[in-house]
Design a protein around this motif. Structure first.
Motif, mmCIF file in Angstrom:
data_model
loop_
_atom_site.group_PDB
_atom_site.id
_atom_site.type_symbol
_atom_site.label_atom_id
_atom_site.label_comp_id
_atom_site.label_asym_id
_atom_site.label_seq_id
_atom_site.Cartn_x
_atom_site.Cartn_y
_atom_site.Cartn_z
ATOM 1 N N VAL A 5 0.998 -1.103 -0.021
ATOM 2 C CA VAL A 5 -0.039 0.055 0.094
ATOM 3 C C VAL A 5 0.895 1.112 -0.129
ATOM 4 O O VAL A 5 1.476 1.595 0.993
ATOM 5 N N ASP A 6 0.933 1.799 -0.973
ATOM 6 C CA ASP A 6 1.789 3.213 -1.197
ATOM 7 C C ASP A 6 1.147 3.875 -2.435
ATOM 8 O O ASP A 6 1.194 3.446 -3.330
ATOM 9 N N ASN A 7 1.183 5.251 -2.348
ATOM 10 C CA ASN A 7 0.916 6.078 -3.295
ATOM 11 C C ASN A 7 1.866 6.341 -4.414
ATOM 12 O O ASN A 7 1.781 6.892 -5.537
ATOM 13 N N GLU A 8 3.242 5.698 -4.453
ATOM 14 C CA GLU A 8 4.064 5.952 -5.192
ATOM 15 C C GLU A 8 4.379 4.748 -6.048
ATOM 16 O O GLU A 8 4.567 3.602 -5.628
ATOM 17 N N LYS A 9 4.054 4.730 -7.451
ATOM 18 C CA LYS A 9 4.099 3.609 -8.210
ATOM 19 C C LYS A 9 5.416 2.939 -8.426
ATOM 20 O O LYS A 9 5.611 1.577 -8.312
ATOM 21 N N GLU A 10 6.707 3.904 -8.335
ATOM 22 C CA GLU A 10 7.740 3.192 -8.239
ATOM 23 C C GLU A 10 8.151 2.334 -7.094
ATOM 24 O O GLU A 10 8.801 1.545 -7.262
ATOM 25 N N ILE A 11 7.891 2.844 -6.343
ATOM 26 C CA ILE A 11 8.046 2.074 -4.759
ATOM 27 C C ILE A 11 7.338 0.735 -4.923
ATOM 28 O O ILE A 11 7.766 -0.494 -4.607
ATOM 29 N N ARG A 12 5.816 0.824 -5.476
ATOM 30 C CA ARG A 12 5.260 -0.457 -5.498
ATOM 31 C C ARG A 12 5.997 -1.494 -6.553
ATOM 32 O O ARG A 12 5.643 -2.666 -6.206
ATOM 33 N N GLN A 13 6.206 -0.868 -7.602
ATOM 34 C CA GLN A 13 6.861 -1.913 -8.510
ATOM 35 C C GLN A 13 8.423 -2.207 -8.053
ATOM 36 O O GLN A 13 8.506 -3.630 -8.281
ATOM 37 N N LEU A 14 9.223 -1.400 -7.307
ATOM 38 C CA LEU A 14 10.251 -1.969 -6.741
ATOM 39 C C LEU A 14 10.097 -3.198 -6.012
ATOM 40 O O LEU A 14 10.709 -4.185 -5.909
ATOM 41 N N LEU A 15 9.141 -2.987 -4.893
ATOM 42 C CA LEU A 15 8.791 -4.151 -3.884
ATOM 43 C C LEU A 15 8.218 -5.386 -4.470
ATOM 44 O O LEU A 15 8.294 -6.565 -4.094
ATOM 45 N N LYS A 16 7.512 -5.367 -5.475
ATOM 46 C CA LYS A 16 6.616 -6.292 -6.232
ATOM 47 C C LYS A 16 7.869 -7.100 -6.875
ATOM 48 O O LYS A 16 7.720 -8.273 -7.002
ATOM 49 N N VAL A 17 8.831 -6.462 -7.608
ATOM 50 C CA VAL A 17 9.837 -7.476 -8.195
ATOM 51 C C VAL A 17 10.438 -8.194 -7.294
ATOM 52 O O VAL A 17 10.854 -9.323 -7.258
ATOM 53 N N SER A 18 10.888 -7.464 -5.974
ATOM 54 C CA SER A 18 11.717 -7.971 -4.907
ATOM 55 C C SER A 18 10.954 -9.231 -4.148
ATOM 56 O O SER A 18 11.524 -10.072 -4.034
ATOM 57 N N LEU A 19 9.692 -9.005 -4.173
ATOM 58 C CA LEU A 19 8.825 -10.027 -3.249
ATOM 59 C C LEU A 19 8.386 -10.974 -4.266
ATOM 60 O O LEU A 19 8.685 -12.233 -3.791
ATOM 61 N N HIS A 20 8.277 -10.865 -5.382
ATOM 62 C CA HIS A 20 7.998 -11.938 -6.393
ATOM 63 C C HIS A 20 9.572 -12.946 -6.536
ATOM 64 O O HIS A 20 9.423 -14.070 -6.633
ATOM 65 N N THR A 21 10.448 -12.051 -6.526
ATOM 66 C CA THR A 21 12.019 -12.956 -6.461
ATOM 67 C C THR A 21 12.225 -13.870 -5.440
ATOM 68 O O THR A 21 12.782 -14.978 -5.315
ATOM 69 N N SER A 22 11.607 -13.226 -4.247
ATOM 70 C CA SER A 22 11.613 -14.241 -3.204
ATOM 71 C C SER A 22 10.748 -15.137 -2.933
ATOM 72 O O SER A 22 10.353 -15.687 -1.924
ATOM 73 N N GLY A 23 9.784 -15.370 -3.881
ATOM 74 C CA GLY A 23 8.732 -16.457 -3.910
ATOM 75 C C GLY A 23 7.450 -16.037 -3.341
ATOM 76 O O GLY A 23 6.600 -16.815 -2.843
ATOM 77 N N MET A 24 7.108 -14.723 -3.372
ATOM 78 C CA MET A 24 5.706 -14.145 -2.765
ATOM 79 C C MET A 24 4.815 -13.597 -3.804
ATOM 80 O O MET A 24 5.390 -13.059 -4.657
ATOM 81 N N GLN A 25 3.437 -13.793 -3.595
ATOM 82 C CA GLN A 25 2.601 -13.100 -4.664
ATOM 83 C C GLN A 25 2.160 -11.846 -3.867
ATOM 84 O O GLN A 25 2.526 -11.319 -2.862
ATOM 85 N N THR A 26 1.864 -10.694 -4.799
ATOM 86 C CA THR A 26 1.713 -9.556 -4.409
ATOM 87 C C THR A 26 0.421 -9.025 -4.825
ATOM 88 O O THR A 26 -0.089 -9.348 -6.140
ATOM 89 N N TYR A 27 -0.351 -8.083 -4.146
ATOM 90 C CA TYR A 27 -1.375 -7.127 -4.399
ATOM 91 C C TYR A 27 -1.051 -5.708 -4.111
ATOM 92 O O TYR A 27 -0.003 -5.375 -3.295
ATOM 93 N N GLU A 28 -1.564 -4.673 -4.958
ATOM 94 C CA GLU A 28 -0.934 -3.472 -4.922
ATOM 95 C C GLU A 28 -2.017 -2.382 -4.653
ATOM 96 O O GLU A 28 -3.277 -2.712 -5.465
ATOM 97 N N ALA A 29 -1.862 -1.257 -3.856
ATOM 98 C CA ALA A 29 -3.004 -0.351 -3.504
ATOM 99 C C ALA A 29 -2.099 0.900 -3.554
ATOM 100 O O ALA A 29 -1.466 1.029 -2.881
ATOM 101 N N GLU A 30 -2.743 2.041 -4.195
ATOM 102 C CA GLU A 30 -2.256 3.249 -3.925
ATOM 103 C C GLU A 30 -2.909 4.294 -2.936
ATOM 104 O O GLU A 30 -2.582 5.263 -2.853
ATOM 105 N N SER A 31 -3.945 3.598 -2.233
ATOM 106 C CA SER A 31 -4.710 4.745 -1.360
ATOM 107 C C SER A 31 -5.263 3.445 -0.142
ATOM 108 O O SER A 31 -5.022 2.221 -0.377
#
Length: 229
Positions: free
Chosen positions: A9-35
């Motif tokens: 949950v973060d209003n900055e798209k760049e941070i959401r994308q960075l975390l998404k890639v890192s979490l997927h690499t670590s074997g986790m699924q992600t959901y994203e929310a900007e608010s």
């Protein structure tokens, strides 16, 4: 390994994308929310195992999300990720039910390690308890490292340090990353990092003076390297 569902949950798209890639690499699924409001909608429709939560957002902020979780009895670990660095902010959100607090800018390696640590603490079945890199296998539940030459018992801090390294093999951690992840204090002190790196090397390296696993990256920090047997 099972795949935990992580809500970012973060209003900055760049941070959401960075975390998404890192979490997927670590074997986790992600959901994203900007608010916060979008986060609540996702929480209502999906099984979420951990939330990474920004505080400063429009349309329902992080404090309000924490209040929502508490009022609806939704029990899951929450790691606050915020640019706000005041101790009063940290104390407030931890008192509201957050489990950890990471300030921006942040190390992705440290954050992933904290995500994994919180998942293990809340629901050990979500992740394999044992970490394996090359010939090394570490069991954090009993703080024992298994290698071809035998079994090695570690102290709690040595175990946390090894777990941090083994959760991100090949990643270069700065000494400050290590200090904030293991000791969780704002005032950086390099001495305990140096001391425990030496302790750990003496236990796991065949030749601590010429380490193969915990490699020094001069001027930056350390990297845990897989070693071919």
């Amino acid at each position: 390994m099972s795949q935990p569902n992580i809500l970012i949950v973060d209003n900055e798209k760049e941070i959401r994308q960075l975390l998404k890639v890192s979490l997927h690499t670590s074997g986790m699924q992600t959901y994203e929310a900007e608010s916060g409001r979008e986060a609540v909608s996702i929480l209502q429709q999906n099984r979420i195992h951990l939330v990474i939560l920004d505080l400063m957002m429009e349309d329902m902020n992080g404090w309000e999300v924490l209040q929502y979780l508490k009022s609806h009895h939704l029990k899951m670990p929450v790691i606050v990720l915020s640019a706000r660095q005041l101790d009063t902010d940290k104390i407030e959100v931890l008192g509201m039910g957050a489990d950890d607090y990471v300030t921006k800018p942040f190390s992705t390696g440290e954050l992933i390690a904290r995500v994994q640590a919180n998942l293990r603490r809340w629901n050990p079945s979500l992740l394999e308890n044992k970490l394996s890199v090359g010939e090394l296998t570490y069991d954090p539940t009993i703080q024992q490292l298994h290698k071809s030459s035998g079994t090695i018992s570690l102290s709690p801090l040595e175990g946390q340090l090894l777990e941090l390294f083994m959760s991100q093999p090949g990643y270069v951690f700065t000494k400050e990353d290590i200090f904030r992840s293991i000791w969780k204090l704002d005032q950086f002190d390099v001495n305990p990092v140096n001391v425990y790196i030496n302790f750990l090397r003496k236990k796991i390296e065949d030749d601590p003076a010429n380490p193969r696993y915990i490699q020094t990256i001069r001027g930056i920090g350390y990297r845990f390297q897989e070693v071919d047997t």
